[in-house]
Design a protein around this motif. Structure first.
Motif, PDB file in Angstrom:
ATOM      1  N   ARG A  85      -3.510  -0.255  -3.144  1.00 30.47           N
ATOM      2  CA  ARG A  85      -3.729   0.765  -3.754  1.00 30.47           C
ATOM      3  C   ARG A  85      -5.262   1.478  -3.786  1.00 30.47           C
ATOM      4  N   SER A  86      -5.097   2.623  -3.371  1.00 28.74           N
ATOM      5  CA  SER A  86      -6.132   3.748  -3.454  1.00 28.74           C
ATOM      6  C   SER A  86      -6.792   4.618  -4.134  1.00 28.74           C
ATOM      7  N   ASN A  87      -7.984   5.056  -4.008  1.00 24.75           N
ATOM      8  CA  ASN A  87      -8.479   5.886  -5.507  1.00 24.75           C
ATOM      9  C   ASN A  87      -8.802   4.658  -6.730  1.00 24.75           C
ATOM     10  N   LEU A  88     -10.234   4.132  -6.918  1.00 26.40           N
ATOM     11  CA  LEU A  88      -9.875   3.467  -7.543  1.00 26.40           C
ATOM     12  C   LEU A  88     -11.293   3.239  -8.342  1.00 26.40           C
ATOM     13  N   LEU A  89     -11.650   3.174  -9.197  1.00 29.17           N
ATOM     14  CA  LEU A  89     -12.571   3.702  -9.803  1.00 29.17           C
ATOM     15  C   LEU A  89     -13.333   2.089 -10.250  1.00 29.17           C
ATOM     16  N   ASP A  90     -14.439   1.422  -9.981  1.00 28.45           N
ATOM     17  CA  ASP A  90     -14.844   0.715 -10.525  1.00 28.45           C
ATOM     18  C   ASP A  90     -15.930  -0.064 -11.955  1.00 28.45           C
ATOM     19  N   PHE A  91     -16.096   0.350 -12.942  1.00 30.10           N
ATOM     20  CA  PHE A  91     -16.599   0.313 -14.509  1.00 30.10           C
ATOM     21  C   PHE A  91     -17.297  -1.478 -14.669  1.00 30.10           C
ATOM     22  N   THR A  92     -18.807  -1.166 -14.430  1.00 32.91           N
ATOM     23  CA  THR A  92     -19.573  -2.360 -15.299  1.00 32.91           C
ATOM     24  C   THR A  92     -20.104  -1.867 -16.327  1.00 32.91           C
ATOM     25  N   ASN A 152     -14.360   5.474  -4.692  1.00 36.55           N
ATOM     26  CA  ASN A 152     -14.334   5.032  -3.459  1.00 36.55           C
ATOM     27  C   ASN A 152     -13.703   4.234  -2.574  1.00 36.55           C
ATOM     28  N   LEU A 153     -12.988   3.014  -3.980  1.00 31.86           N
ATOM     29  CA  LEU A 153     -12.507   1.492  -3.417  1.00 31.86           C
ATOM     30  C   LEU A 153     -10.949   2.045  -3.104  1.00 31.86           C
ATOM     31  N   SER A 154     -10.778   0.661  -2.898  1.00 28.93           N
ATOM     32  CA  SER A 154      -9.157   0.237  -2.658  1.00 28.93           C
ATOM     33  C   SER A 154      -8.595  -0.696  -3.120  1.00 28.93           C
ATOM     34  N   ALA A 155      -7.572  -1.524  -4.231  1.00 31.11           N
ATOM     35  CA  ALA A 155      -7.201  -2.782  -4.054  1.00 31.11           C
ATOM     36  C   ALA A 155      -6.245  -3.360  -2.832  1.00 31.11           C
ATOM     37  N   ILE A 156      -6.231  -4.687  -2.348  1.00 31.02           N
ATOM     38  CA  ILE A 156      -5.446  -4.968  -2.061  1.00 31.02           C
ATOM     39  C   ILE A 156      -5.183  -6.410  -2.588  1.00 31.02           C
ATOM     40  N   SER A 157      -3.785  -5.935  -3.533  1.00 28.95           N
ATOM     41  CA  SER A 157      -3.567  -7.746  -4.293  1.00 28.95           C
ATOM     42  C   SER A 157      -2.294  -8.172  -3.026  1.00 28.95           C
ATOM     43  N   ILE A 158      -2.416  -9.390  -3.182  1.00 21.09           N
ATOM     44  CA  ILE A 158      -1.330 -10.492  -2.134  1.00 21.09           C
ATOM     45  C   ILE A 158      -0.900 -11.238  -3.324  1.00 21.09           C
ATOM     46  N   PHE A 178     -12.379 -12.692   5.276  1.00 19.89           N
ATOM     47  CA  PHE A 178     -13.607 -11.303   5.656  1.00 19.89           C
ATOM     48  C   PHE A 178     -14.294 -11.396   6.406  1.00 19.89           C
ATOM     49  N   ALA A 179     -15.402 -12.857   6.085  1.00 25.43           N
ATOM     50  CA  ALA A 179     -16.641 -12.932   5.934  1.00 25.43           C
ATOM     51  C   ALA A 179     -16.347 -12.432   8.427  1.00 25.43           C
ATOM     52  N   TRP A 180     -16.071 -13.222   9.107  1.00 25.62           N
ATOM     53  CA  TRP A 180     -15.418 -13.243  10.455  1.00 25.62           C
ATOM     54  C   TRP A 180     -15.719 -11.351  11.179  1.00 25.62           C
ATOM     55  N   GLU A 181     -14.481 -11.108   9.799  1.00 25.01           N
ATOM     56  CA  GLU A 181     -15.007  -9.142  10.221  1.00 25.01           C
ATOM     57  C   GLU A 181     -15.819  -8.663   9.820  1.00 25.01           C
ATOM     58  N   ASN A 182     -16.738  -9.144   9.253  1.00 19.12           N
ATOM     59  CA  ASN A 182     -17.208  -8.639   8.628  1.00 19.12           C
ATOM     60  C   ASN A 182     -17.844  -7.254   7.565  1.00 19.12           C
ATOM     61  N   ILE A 183     -16.687  -7.729   6.528  1.00 17.36           N
ATOM     62  CA  ILE A 183     -15.344  -6.959   5.500  1.00 17.36           C
ATOM     63  C   ILE A 183     -16.706  -7.787   4.613  1.00 17.36           C
ATOM     64  N   SER A 184     -17.125  -6.756   3.181  1.00 13.92           N
ATOM     65  CA  SER A 184     -18.016  -7.110   2.219  1.00 13.92           C
ATOM     66  C   SER A 184     -16.450  -6.154   1.093  1.00 13.92           C
ATOM     67  N   VAL A 199     -12.226  -2.940  -1.741  1.00 18.61           N
ATOM     68  CA  VAL A 199     -13.125  -2.867  -1.180  1.00 18.61           C
ATOM     69  C   VAL A 199     -13.301  -1.273  -0.956  1.00 18.61           C
ATOM     70  N   GLU A 200     -14.424  -0.958  -0.236  1.00 22.17           N
ATOM     71  CA  GLU A 200     -14.505   0.238   0.200  1.00 22.17           C
ATOM     72  C   GLU A 200     -13.090   1.282   1.084  1.00 22.17           C
ATOM     73  N   ASN A 201     -12.547   2.359   0.521  1.00 25.89           N
ATOM     74  CA  ASN A 201     -11.972   3.182   0.799  1.00 25.89           C
ATOM     75  C   ASN A 201     -12.190   3.154   2.482  1.00 25.89           C
ATOM     76  N   HIS A 202     -13.207   2.773   3.329  1.00 30.80           N
ATOM     77  CA  HIS A 202     -13.676   3.296   4.899  1.00 30.80           C
ATOM     78  C   HIS A 202     -12.776   1.812   5.290  1.00 30.80           C
ATOM     79  N   LEU A 203     -12.309   0.525   4.337  1.00 27.43           N
ATOM     80  CA  LEU A 203     -13.266  -0.480   4.914  1.00 27.43           C
ATOM     81  C   LEU A 203     -11.926  -0.633   4.571  1.00 27.43           C
ATOM     82  N   VAL A 204     -10.627  -0.390   4.357  1.00 28.36           N
ATOM     83  CA  VAL A 204      -9.002  -0.934   3.917  1.00 28.36           C
ATOM     84  C   VAL A 204      -8.387  -1.217   4.236  1.00 28.36           C
ATOM     85  N   ASP A 205      -7.625  -0.523   5.853  1.00 28.89           N
ATOM     86  CA  ASP A 205      -7.183  -0.844   6.665  1.00 28.89           C
ATOM     87  C   ASP A 205      -7.639  -2.320   7.397  1.00 28.89           C
TER      88      ASP A 205
END
Length: 217
Positions: A85-92, A152-158, A178-184, A199-205
């Protein structure tokens, strides 16, 4: 009293990638012994021979989740659907006595088809929603102390196998990939049989490919 074996174990525990490479026998024991000679000598405050380090490496007993890798492989191959799911917002928000009331206002006005996630910690709470619901959250929480927000966040659910809670090392494999692929990861949301990362949108793929590759573990 520290020994060469205890020093080797201490180093490997703090470097899980090295530990797994050692367990899979894809690392040169001699070269690794030479690499560890200086730090172990400093830890013991005396010169140490590489031969003794090599012997400790060969005798090292890996943790249970590595010894049971075959069972872990079967679980990873049973991973269920992956949803993005893309185009998400996170509020704290800082926790307060009125936070639940503010949260209830969001639930009353939220679009049923929108993405929504809520987690409450000891000191702060997070809400993840579709960007279309931004104003609803802002209006509902206008009296609360917003610590931060991220767009500009995306969610990946498993979907996880039902017996996932009985398998040690499952989350280690996911985070390691994720660490090996340098994905924060910006956020992690977990239920009993479902695991979601933000993750940020540019990292979703890249993140999606990393998760798909778990089946080939």
């Amino acid at each position: 009293m520290k020994t060469i074996a205890s020093c080797v174990e201490e180093i490997l525990i703090t470097q899980p990638f090295l530990e797994e490479a050692l367990f899979r026998e894809i690392i040169n024991f001699s070269a690794l012994s030479e690499e560890l000679q200086e730090p172990i000598s400093k830890m013991l405050r005396k010169p140490v021979k590489t031969g003794a380090i090599m012997m400790a490496l060969r005798r090292y007993n890996p943790p249970r989740h590595l010894r049971q890798s075959q069972q872990l492989k079967l679980v990873l191959k049973e991973l269920g659907d992956i949803t993005v799911r893309s185009n998400l917002l996170d509020f704290t928000f800082q926790n307060s006595a009125t936070l639940i009331e503010s949260h209830a206002k969001v639930l009353e006005n939220l679009n049923p088809k929108a993405f929504y996630g809520f987690s409450r910690g000891i000191y702060e709470s997070n809400i993840v929603v579709s960007e279309s619901e931004k104003q609803i959250v802002i209006d509902s929480f206008k009296q609360e102390n917003m610590i931060g927000s991220q767009s500009n966040l995306s969610a990946i659910s498993i979907r996880l196998p039902e017996n996932n809670s009985k398998i040690s090392g499952l989350y280690y494999q996911i985070f390691k990939r994720f660490a090996w692929e340098n994905i924060s990861l910006y956020e992690v949301i977990s239920t009993t049989n479902e695991f979601t990362v933000l993750v940020e949108n540019h990292l979703v793929d890249k993140a999606f490919s990393a998760i798909k590759s778990l089946n080939s573990f």
